[in-house]
Design a protein around this motif. Structure first.
Motif, mmCIF file in Angstrom:
data_model
loop_
_atom_site.group_PDB
_atom_site.id
_atom_site.type_symbol
_atom_site.label_atom_id
_atom_site.label_comp_id
_atom_site.label_asym_id
_atom_site.label_seq_id
_atom_site.Cartn_x
_atom_site.Cartn_y
_atom_site.Cartn_z
ATOM 1 N N GLY A 131 21.309 -33.155 15.943
ATOM 2 C CA GLY A 131 20.554 -34.327 15.536
ATOM 3 C C GLY A 131 19.060 -34.119 15.491
ATOM 4 O O GLY A 131 18.321 -35.021 15.079
ATOM 5 N N ALA A 132 18.576 -32.968 15.927
ATOM 6 C CA ALA A 132 17.151 -32.648 15.864
ATOM 7 C C ALA A 132 17.001 -31.306 15.148
ATOM 8 O O ALA A 132 17.974 -30.679 14.748
ATOM 9 C CB ALA A 132 16.560 -32.583 17.274
ATOM 10 N N GLY A 133 15.755 -30.892 14.954
ATOM 11 C CA GLY A 133 15.541 -29.625 14.273
ATOM 12 C C GLY A 133 14.077 -29.242 14.261
ATOM 13 O O GLY A 133 13.206 -30.053 14.589
ATOM 14 N N MET A 134 13.797 -28.006 13.859
ATOM 15 C CA MET A 134 12.418 -27.549 13.757
ATOM 16 C C MET A 134 12.333 -26.301 12.898
ATOM 17 O O MET A 134 13.331 -25.594 12.700
ATOM 18 C CB MET A 134 11.827 -27.285 15.150
ATOM 19 N N GLN A 135 11.143 -26.053 12.358
ATOM 20 C CA GLN A 135 10.867 -24.856 11.572
ATOM 21 C C GLN A 135 10.224 -23.824 12.483
ATOM 22 O O GLN A 135 9.231 -24.104 13.166
ATOM 23 C CB GLN A 135 9.909 -25.180 10.422
ATOM 24 N N VAL A 136 10.781 -22.631 12.516
ATOM 25 C CA VAL A 136 10.283 -21.571 13.385
ATOM 26 C C VAL A 136 9.669 -20.476 12.523
ATOM 27 O O VAL A 136 10.317 -19.943 11.619
ATOM 28 C CB VAL A 136 11.407 -20.997 14.262
ATOM 29 N N THR A 137 8.412 -20.169 12.789
ATOM 30 C CA THR A 137 7.702 -19.099 12.087
ATOM 31 C C THR A 137 7.729 -17.841 12.936
ATOM 32 O O THR A 137 7.580 -17.899 14.158
ATOM 33 C CB THR A 137 6.242 -19.505 11.816
ATOM 34 N N GLY A 138 7.938 -16.714 12.281
ATOM 35 C CA GLY A 138 7.989 -15.458 13.005
ATOM 36 C C GLY A 138 7.483 -14.301 12.174
ATOM 37 O O GLY A 138 6.977 -14.485 11.062
ATOM 38 N N THR A 139 7.610 -13.123 12.725
ATOM 39 C CA THR A 139 7.263 -11.899 12.011
ATOM 40 C C THR A 139 8.446 -10.951 12.037
ATOM 41 O O THR A 139 9.277 -11.001 12.949
ATOM 42 C CB THR A 139 6.042 -11.194 12.625
ATOM 43 N N GLU A 140 8.509 -10.112 11.046
ATOM 44 C CA GLU A 140 9.505 -9.047 11.013
ATOM 45 C C GLU A 140 8.827 -7.783 10.523
ATOM 46 O O GLU A 140 8.116 -7.805 9.519
ATOM 47 C CB GLU A 140 10.674 -9.393 10.095
ATOM 48 N N LEU A 153 14.006 1.185 12.178
ATOM 49 C CA LEU A 153 13.807 0.161 13.200
ATOM 50 C C LEU A 153 13.416 -1.167 12.568
ATOM 51 O O LEU A 153 12.579 -1.216 11.670
ATOM 52 C CB LEU A 153 12.712 0.613 14.173
ATOM 53 N N ARG A 154 14.038 -2.244 13.047
ATOM 54 C CA ARG A 154 13.626 -3.608 12.695
ATOM 55 C C ARG A 154 13.140 -4.303 13.961
ATOM 56 O O ARG A 154 13.832 -4.314 14.979
ATOM 57 C CB ARG A 154 14.785 -4.391 12.078
ATOM 58 N N ARG A 155 11.958 -4.887 13.904
ATOM 59 C CA ARG A 155 11.363 -5.576 15.057
ATOM 60 C C ARG A 155 11.064 -7.024 14.662
ATOM 61 O O ARG A 155 10.350 -7.275 13.692
ATOM 62 C CB ARG A 155 10.083 -4.870 15.499
ATOM 63 N N GLU A 156 11.603 -7.963 15.420
ATOM 64 C CA GLU A 156 11.429 -9.386 15.131
ATOM 65 C C GLU A 156 10.819 -10.091 16.331
ATOM 66 O O GLU A 156 11.091 -9.740 17.470
ATOM 67 C CB GLU A 156 12.777 -10.016 14.784
ATOM 68 N N ARG A 157 10.026 -11.099 16.036
ATOM 69 C CA ARG A 157 9.520 -11.961 17.092
ATOM 70 C C ARG A 157 9.222 -13.338 16.492
ATOM 71 O O ARG A 157 9.037 -13.478 15.293
ATOM 72 C CB ARG A 157 8.290 -11.374 17.772
ATOM 73 N N GLN A 158 9.202 -14.359 17.358
ATOM 74 C CA GLN A 158 8.923 -15.729 16.933
ATOM 75 C C GLN A 158 7.524 -16.113 17.395
ATOM 76 O O GLN A 158 7.124 -15.785 18.515
ATOM 77 C CB GLN A 158 9.981 -16.677 17.487
ATOM 78 N N ILE A 159 6.796 -16.796 16.513
ATOM 79 C CA ILE A 159 5.391 -17.107 16.782
ATOM 80 C C ILE A 159 5.192 -18.557 17.170
ATOM 81 O O ILE A 159 4.541 -18.881 18.165
ATOM 82 C CB ILE A 159 4.521 -16.788 15.552
ATOM 83 N N GLN A 177 11.183 -16.624 21.255
ATOM 84 C CA GLN A 177 11.218 -15.222 21.663
ATOM 85 C C GLN A 177 9.952 -14.530 21.163
ATOM 86 O O GLN A 177 9.912 -13.993 20.060
ATOM 87 C CB GLN A 177 12.467 -14.529 21.104
ATOM 88 N N ARG A 178 8.896 -14.620 21.968
ATOM 89 C CA ARG A 178 7.610 -14.067 21.547
ATOM 90 C C ARG A 178 7.514 -12.561 21.786
ATOM 91 O O ARG A 178 6.676 -11.895 21.196
ATOM 92 C CB ARG A 178 6.470 -14.796 22.263
ATOM 93 N N GLU A 179 8.352 -12.053 22.663
ATOM 94 C CA GLU A 179 8.394 -10.610 22.870
ATOM 95 C C GLU A 179 9.221 -9.968 21.755
ATOM 96 O O GLU A 179 10.153 -10.579 21.236
ATOM 97 C CB GLU A 179 8.991 -10.282 24.233
ATOM 98 N N PRO A 180 8.902 -8.748 21.359
ATOM 99 C CA PRO A 180 9.627 -8.129 20.251
ATOM 100 C C PRO A 180 11.089 -7.876 20.579
ATOM 101 O O PRO A 180 11.438 -7.498 21.695
ATOM 102 C CB PRO A 180 8.866 -6.816 20.027
ATOM 103 N N GLU A 181 11.946 -8.119 19.586
ATOM 104 C CA GLU A 181 13.373 -7.797 19.665
ATOM 105 C C GLU A 181 13.621 -6.665 18.679
ATOM 106 O O GLU A 181 13.430 -6.825 17.467
ATOM 107 C CB GLU A 181 14.218 -9.018 19.287
ATOM 108 N N ASP A 182 14.042 -5.514 19.162
ATOM 109 C CA ASP A 182 14.213 -4.329 18.328
ATOM 110 C C ASP A 182 15.683 -4.063 18.024
ATOM 111 O O ASP A 182 16.541 -4.215 18.894
ATOM 112 C CB ASP A 182 13.632 -3.086 19.016
#
Length: 392
Positions: A131-140, A153-159, A177-182
């Protein structure tokens, strides 16, 4: 334990629980491993219903210092292409033909053996939370080996997170998840032309007839989707993963220009906030756009936007023992407690009803190509990286 939120996000990704779909869901699960306990579902870019098992990523021929799109403070692109008409394109087909000319004019440099292509992208994803939601911006970021083989290697994080239009923010927003996920992927050395790993795209021929057959092969993997939407989804996936190779994207733009039902979008915004001009096909409740610079027609990125409100309810299927075992192994590799992981997975693996809401105007998913350069080696890995292996 925070990792169990992963299980709850899994269901929106793969309600069928099939082995084919689980591969993608497992990636979403691991990427969300440190999120808090509120139930959250990340809405996947629908891609006209395609479930194309692309390995993701980009590989190959770029030299150091090549920048795909320099972002100025006003959001504009810094480079022009000589010989393009001054008048705006008359239709979507003409826009794609101009984009093809722009891409074909780009240099096709070659990195030295042992170097890595480094691709940086901005991403936007919609998360639905009961019932709720949000837009999440990140980097890849992606590091891909020259020559198309070897580990990449793929590295993702959320800003950051922001409200989506017409839907409240969750009362307890998940921790980003602000720390990188590899994710470290082993790319096959086999020469099979059917291995749809982006790292193999560096070796694909530029013959449009061959590429059209490749697009048709990918599109055929979708079912219960009209042919033109299947083709649009397939060619869009390949364009997104071939930005490293301008000559290849040029050929794919020309193939896209021949798809029935394409229209222009006068103003489209990519995940980096740059305004451009788009090409799209209207679907049932979404619009998936390829976005180009308004003056140079250089490819900026893509996005999928909800064109109407949608509420989706479904009942999940149980996880098999083999699936539970596999996910537990991967969660333990990321530092989770094995007994608690198994207990929570078996409990949450039982069938249950899930409801998600996607409001009109929500950016379901978007990527923007920010820059490409060449690195001498892979960076140091983040703690507890995931490992994948692409088969031939």
């Amino acid at each position: 334990m925070d990792e169990i939120t992963t299980v709850r996000r899994l269901w929106a990704e793969v309600p069928e629980g099939s082995g084919e779909d689980l591969r993608g869901a497992r990636g979403a699960l691991l990427a969300a491993a440190r999120a808090p306990r509120p139930r959250t579902w990340r809405t996947r870019i629908p891609r006209t219903g395609l479930k194309i098992a692309l390995a993701g990523g980009v590989a190959a021929a770029l030299t150091a210092g090549v920048l795909v799109a320099e972002i100025r403070p006003d959001g504009s692109d810094s480079r022009g292409v000589a010989g393009l008409p001054a008048a705006p394109p008359a239709n979507a087909r003409e826009l794609l033909e101009r984009a093809a000319r722009t891409a074909a004019a780009e240099p096709e440099p070659r990195p030295r053996p042992g170097q890595y292509v480094h691709l940086t992208m901005r991403t936007v994803t919609y998360w639905s939370m009961e019932g709720a939601g949000m837009q999440v911006t990140g980097t890849e970021e992606r590091w891909l080996p020259a020559g198309g083989t070897g580990p990449w290697l793929r590295r993702e994080r959320q800003i950051s997170a922001a409200p989506a239009p017409g839907i409240p923010l969750p009362s307890r927003p998940p921790q980003l998840q602000r720390e990188p996920e590899d994710t470290l992927t082993e790319t096959p050395a086999c020469p099979s032309g059917d291995a749809v790993a982006a790292s193999r795209m560096a070796l694909w021929p530029l013959d449009e007839a061959w590429l059209r057959r490749r697009v048709e092969t990918e599109a055929a993997k979708a079912t219960a989707v009209p042919e033109h939407l299947r083709t649009w989804g397939a060619v869009g996936n390949l364009i997104r993963d071939s930005v490293f190779r301008p000559s290849l994207t040029a050929a794919l733009f020309r193939i896209a220009a021949r798809i029935d039902g394409i229209t222009m979008v006068p103003d489209a915004v990519d995940a980096a906030g740059r305004h451009g001009i788009g090409v799209t096909i209207e679907e049932d409740y979404t619009r998936t756009e390829l976005i180009f610079d308004k003056s140079t027609y250089r490819y900026l990125g893509e996005r999928t936007v909800a064109t109407r409100d949608r509420t989706r309810s479904f009942t999940t299927r149980p996880l098999s023992k083999a699936h539970v075992d596999r996910i537990v192994r991967e969660m333990v590799a990321r530092g989770a407690d094995p007994k608690e992981s198994r207990r929570e997975l078996e409990r949450d693996g039982k069938p249950r009803k899930v409801t998600t809401r996607t409001p009109k105007g929500a950016v379901i998913g978007s990527t923007a190509v920010v820059g490409v350069d060449v690195a001498q080696a892979l960076p140091s890995l983040a703690p507890h990286p995931s490992h994948e292996k692409v088969s031939c």
